[in-house]
Design an enzyme around this catalytic site. Structure first.
Site, PDB file in Angstrom:
ATOM      1  CE  LYS A  22       7.714  60.914   2.420  1.00 56.75           C
ATOM      2  NZ  LYS A  22       7.911  59.861   1.389  1.00 56.75           N
ATOM      3  CG  ASN A  23       4.216  59.337   0.818  1.00 59.70           C
ATOM      4  OD1 ASN A  23       5.303  59.816   0.493  1.00 59.70           O
ATOM      5  ND2 ASN A  23       4.099  58.343   1.689  1.00 59.70           N
ATOM      6  NE  ARG A  92      11.313  52.328  -3.911  1.00 58.56           N
ATOM      7  CZ  ARG A  92      11.674  51.364  -4.731  1.00 58.56           C
ATOM      8  NH1 ARG A  92      12.919  50.984  -4.794  1.00 58.56           N
ATOM      9  NH2 ARG A  92      10.786  50.750  -5.486  1.00 58.56           N
ATOM     10  CB  CYS A 116      14.335  50.549  -0.655  1.00 54.50           C
ATOM     11  SG  CYS A 116      13.591  51.617   0.561  1.00 54.50           S
ATOM     12  NE  ARG A 121       9.563  51.008  -1.318  1.00 51.30           N
ATOM     13  CZ  ARG A 121       9.471  52.299  -1.012  1.00 51.30           C
ATOM     14  NH1 ARG A 121      10.467  52.883  -0.386  1.00 51.30           N
ATOM     15  NH2 ARG A 121       8.407  52.999  -1.324  1.00 51.30           N
ATOM     16  CG  ASP A 309       4.627  55.056   5.197  1.00 45.07           C
ATOM     17  OD1 ASP A 309       5.482  54.173   5.035  1.00 45.07           O
ATOM     18  OD2 ASP A 309       4.115  55.685   4.243  1.00 45.07           O
ATOM     19  NE  ARG A 401      13.817  60.481   1.365  1.00 48.52           N
ATOM     20  CZ  ARG A 401      13.182  59.316   1.463  1.00 48.52           C
ATOM     21  NH1 ARG A 401      13.706  58.345   2.167  1.00 48.52           N
ATOM     22  NH2 ARG A 401      12.060  59.095   0.829  1.00 48.52           N
TER      23      ARG A 401
HETATM   24  N1  EPU Z   1       5.064  46.045  -4.776  1.00 49.69           N
HETATM   25  C1  EPU Z   1       5.297  45.060  -5.704  1.00 49.69           C
HETATM   26  N2  EPU Z   1       5.418  45.427  -7.014  1.00 49.69           N
HETATM   27  C2  EPU Z   1       5.322  46.716  -7.429  1.00 49.69           C
HETATM   28  C3  EPU Z   1       5.079  47.716  -6.478  1.00 49.69           C
HETATM   29  C4  EPU Z   1       4.953  47.344  -5.149  1.00 49.69           C
HETATM   30  O1  EPU Z   1       5.374  43.893  -5.362  1.00 49.69           O
HETATM   31  O2  EPU Z   1       5.433  46.963  -8.622  1.00 49.69           O
HETATM   32  C5  EPU Z   1       4.932  45.678  -3.371  1.00 49.69           C
HETATM   33  C6  EPU Z   1       5.925  46.402  -2.467  1.00 49.69           C
HETATM   34  O3  EPU Z   1       7.171  45.744  -2.434  1.00 49.69           O
HETATM   35  C7  EPU Z   1       5.206  46.377  -1.150  1.00 49.69           C
HETATM   36  C8  EPU Z   1       3.739  46.545  -1.558  1.00 49.69           C
HETATM   37  O4  EPU Z   1       3.678  46.149  -2.933  1.00 49.69           O
HETATM   38  O5  EPU Z   1       5.347  45.132  -0.539  1.00 49.69           O
HETATM   39  C9  EPU Z   1       3.193  47.935  -1.429  1.00 49.69           C
HETATM   40  O6  EPU Z   1       4.117  48.887  -1.975  1.00 49.69           O
HETATM   41  P1  EPU Z   1       3.612  50.188  -2.704  1.00 49.69           P
HETATM   42  O7  EPU Z   1       3.852  50.073  -4.163  1.00 49.69           O
HETATM   43  O8  EPU Z   1       2.215  50.513  -2.272  1.00 49.69           O
HETATM   44  O9  EPU Z   1       4.631  51.283  -2.133  1.00 49.69           O
HETATM   45  P2  EPU Z   1       5.059  52.595  -2.898  1.00 49.69           P
HETATM   46  O10 EPU Z   1       3.921  53.055  -3.711  1.00 49.69           O
HETATM   47  O11 EPU Z   1       6.376  52.400  -3.561  1.00 49.69           O
HETATM   48  C10 EPU Z   1       4.186  54.278  -1.100  1.00 49.69           C
HETATM   49  C11 EPU Z   1       4.767  55.304  -0.180  1.00 49.69           C
HETATM   50  C12 EPU Z   1       5.576  54.624   0.917  1.00 49.69           C
HETATM   51  C13 EPU Z   1       4.631  53.676   1.671  1.00 49.69           C
HETATM   52  C14 EPU Z   1       3.993  52.674   0.684  1.00 49.69           C
HETATM   53  C15 EPU Z   1       2.974  51.764   1.335  1.00 49.69           C
HETATM   54  C16 EPU Z   1       5.095  57.217  -1.606  1.00 49.69           C
HETATM   55  C17 EPU Z   1       6.040  58.173  -2.234  1.00 49.69           C
HETATM   56  N3  EPU Z   1       5.635  56.207  -0.932  1.00 49.69           N
HETATM   57  O12 EPU Z   1       5.292  53.587  -1.681  1.00 49.69           O
HETATM   58  O13 EPU Z   1       5.979  55.661   1.806  1.00 49.69           O
HETATM   59  O14 EPU Z   1       5.347  52.979   2.654  1.00 49.69           O
HETATM   60  O15 EPU Z   1       3.327  53.398  -0.362  1.00 49.69           O
HETATM   61  O16 EPU Z   1       1.956  52.493   1.900  1.00 49.69           O
HETATM   62  O17 EPU Z   1       3.897  57.382  -1.698  1.00 49.69           O
HETATM   63  C18 EPU Z   1       7.351  56.718   3.383  1.00 49.69           C
HETATM   64  O18 EPU Z   1       6.694  57.753   3.203  1.00 49.69           O
HETATM   65  O19 EPU Z   1       8.150  56.593   4.350  1.00 49.69           O
HETATM   66  C19 EPU Z   1       7.172  55.588   2.476  1.00 49.69           C
HETATM   67  C20 EPU Z   1       8.059  54.604   2.368  1.00 49.69           C
END
Ligand code: EPU
Length: 423
Positions: A22-23, A92, A116, A121, A309, A401
């Site tokens: 998915k990701n 998201r 979220c 996030r 995750d 999802r």
């Molecule tokens: N963060 C910030 N600022 C930003 C972006 C992120 O402070 O601009 C923080 C977040 O709040 C968090 C950390 O950085 O504390 C890491 O978040 P990240 O940005 O890596 O998360 P994401 O890219 O939004 C993806 C996955 C999530 C997974 C996270 C962490 C996808 C679509 N989503 O989210 O997957 O938990 O990386 O590995 O790739 C899931 O599949 O259930 C899921 C939530």
């Protein structure tokens, strides 16, 4: 709406085949907006989130044909720049269209994703990276408005935040930089396998990316990208969920096929420490659980650390592991909504800041429980597999999802599990 009904206590035996990640698929579908030709992507999992991304790409003016486990995307002409609230608020990962739209059109308006259930996030790192590439960014009426009137240019960008690297910020900046003038460097880039898959896809389209999979990514901008063919990597989180499932009940013997064991090192290491027998081939992992389990200490971290995750799922295992396990969440310190539902099933989990102290119990007891997010849903199902009696997991739309037919896959392994309509 549906619910998942489980009668616990059945040993799992047999083989399960993992679907596409998915990701990986969500940013890769967004990246198809960067090309002028048609891209065909194989290994598409049948998931709600994929359906949402299809809707979003169509709203943006792309032609999208969805087949059985494949999709064709053409974003040739007439692309629109607005990603509306009603789609971004349901998923998201929609924020991934920001970089491609900006690179392709020089403008993008993407609804802010908002809160979220797994915690705050923010997207400040996405915006910081895109601003470094020359975008003017404002927040107006709940939308991120990004403009690059003179096009995007190279930059040296440090993408670390308070919780380490960011997966989708790295994806967004990488997707924008492929069409920027000059060579961009992303430092403290995320190294997740899904980003490597995205970079491989972009390179097949004609991008010049190096260093993906490390903390320093180099992106030499090109004038344009062409459509390509690509096959999505297996979902390491789905694979990990089935690996934990194979460890939940004594006597289980589960082979997880179509996975990349290297992507699940951190989990497999913990399962071995817990006393589970793990046998790997290049693309499968066999999990055998015989004796009693041993407690584990787990800390979630960016890849190659233990994935957030899989935190809820390893907690489900810890609830039936004799002794005290400690699980610390370093990515989303509040991602513990599953704890109170697990405790309704008789587990003894105590929260101490961003750590969960899990006192293993002899038996969980089946109960009606409420799924609050995708991975929490999976954890409740895992707990239900091991619990005495009947567990009903409500609000399974979260599950749909991100897991393709999980109840059918578990049922084929011998679990007593099914989907029923809510009363
Ligand atoms: N963060 C910030 N600022 C930003 C972006 C992120 O402070 O601009 C923080 C977040 O709040 C968090 C950390 O950085 O504390 C890491 O978040 P990240 O940005 O890596 O998360 P994401 O890219 O939004 C993806 C996955 C999530 C997974 C996270 C962490 C996808 C679509 N989503 O989210 O997957 O938990 O990386 O590995 O790739 C899931 O599949 O259930 C899921 C939530």
């Amino acid at each position: 709406m549906d619910k998942i009904v489980i009668k616990g206590g059945k040993k799992l035996k047999g083989e399960v085949t993992i679907s596409g990640a998915k990701n990986a698929v969500l940013p890769i579908m967004a990246a198809a907006l960067l090309a002028e030709g048609t891209s065909r992507i194989e290994g598409i999992p049948s998931l709600q989130d994929v359906g949402t991304m299809v809707k979003l790409l169509r709203v943006l003016g792309a032609k999208v044909n969805l087949f059985d486990h494949a999709v064709e995307i053409n974003a040739g002409n007439g692309l629109k720049s607005i990603a509306p609230y009603h789609l971004v608020s349901t998923m998201r990962a929609s924020v991934c269209v920001l970089g491609p739209l900006l690179a392709r059109l020089g403008r993008a308006e993407v609804s802010l994703p908002g809160g979220c259930v797994i915690g705050s996030r923010p997207i400040d790192l996405h915006l910081k990276g895109l601003a470094s590439l020359g975008a003017e960014i404002t927040i107006e009426h709940g939308y991120v408005k990004a403009r690059a009137k003179k096009g995007l240019h190279r930059a040296d960008i440090y993408l670390g935040g308070s919780y380490g690297s960011s997966v989708l910020a790295t994806a967004n900046v990488m997707m924008a930089a492929v069409l920027a003038r000059g060579t961009t460097y992303i430092e403290n880039a995320a190294c997740e396998p899904e980003l490597v898959d995205l970079a491989d896809f972009l390179n097949k389209m004609g991008a010049r990316i190096n260093g993906h999979g490390s903390h320093l990514i180099q992106i030499e901008g090109v004038d344009k990208l062409m459509g390509t063919h690509h096959s999505i990597i297996p979902d390491r989180i789905e694979a990990g969920t089935f690996m934990v499932a194979g460890a939940m009940i004594r006597g289980s013997d589960v082979t997880v096929r179509n996975c990349n064991p290297e992507h699940n090192h951190a989990l497999l290491d913990k399962l071995k420490q817990a006393g589970v027998a793990v046998t790997k081939t290049a693309d499968s992992v066999r999990i055998r659980r015989n004796g009693l389990l041993k407690p584990v200490e787990v800390t979630t971290l960016p890849y190659p650390g233990f994935p957030t995750d899989l935190q809820a799922q390893i907690m489900a295992l810890a609830t039936v592991t004799p002794g005290i396990s400690v699980i610390t969440e370093k990515i989303y310190p509040d991602r513990f909504i599953h704890v109170s539902e697990l405790n309704r099933m008789g587990s003894k989990v105590f929260l101490e800041g961003s750590s969960a102290i899990v006192h293993g119990v002899k038996h969980l007891s089946g109960a009606p429980v409420m799924a609050s997010d995708l991975r929490a849903s999976a954890a409740l199902i895992l707990a239900g597999l091991a619990a005495e009696g009947k567990t009903e997991v409500h609000r399974v739309y979260h599950l749909d999802r991100g897991y393709e037919r999980i109840e059918e896959k578990l049922s084929a392994l011998g679990a007593s599990i099914g989907r029923e309509k809510e009363d």
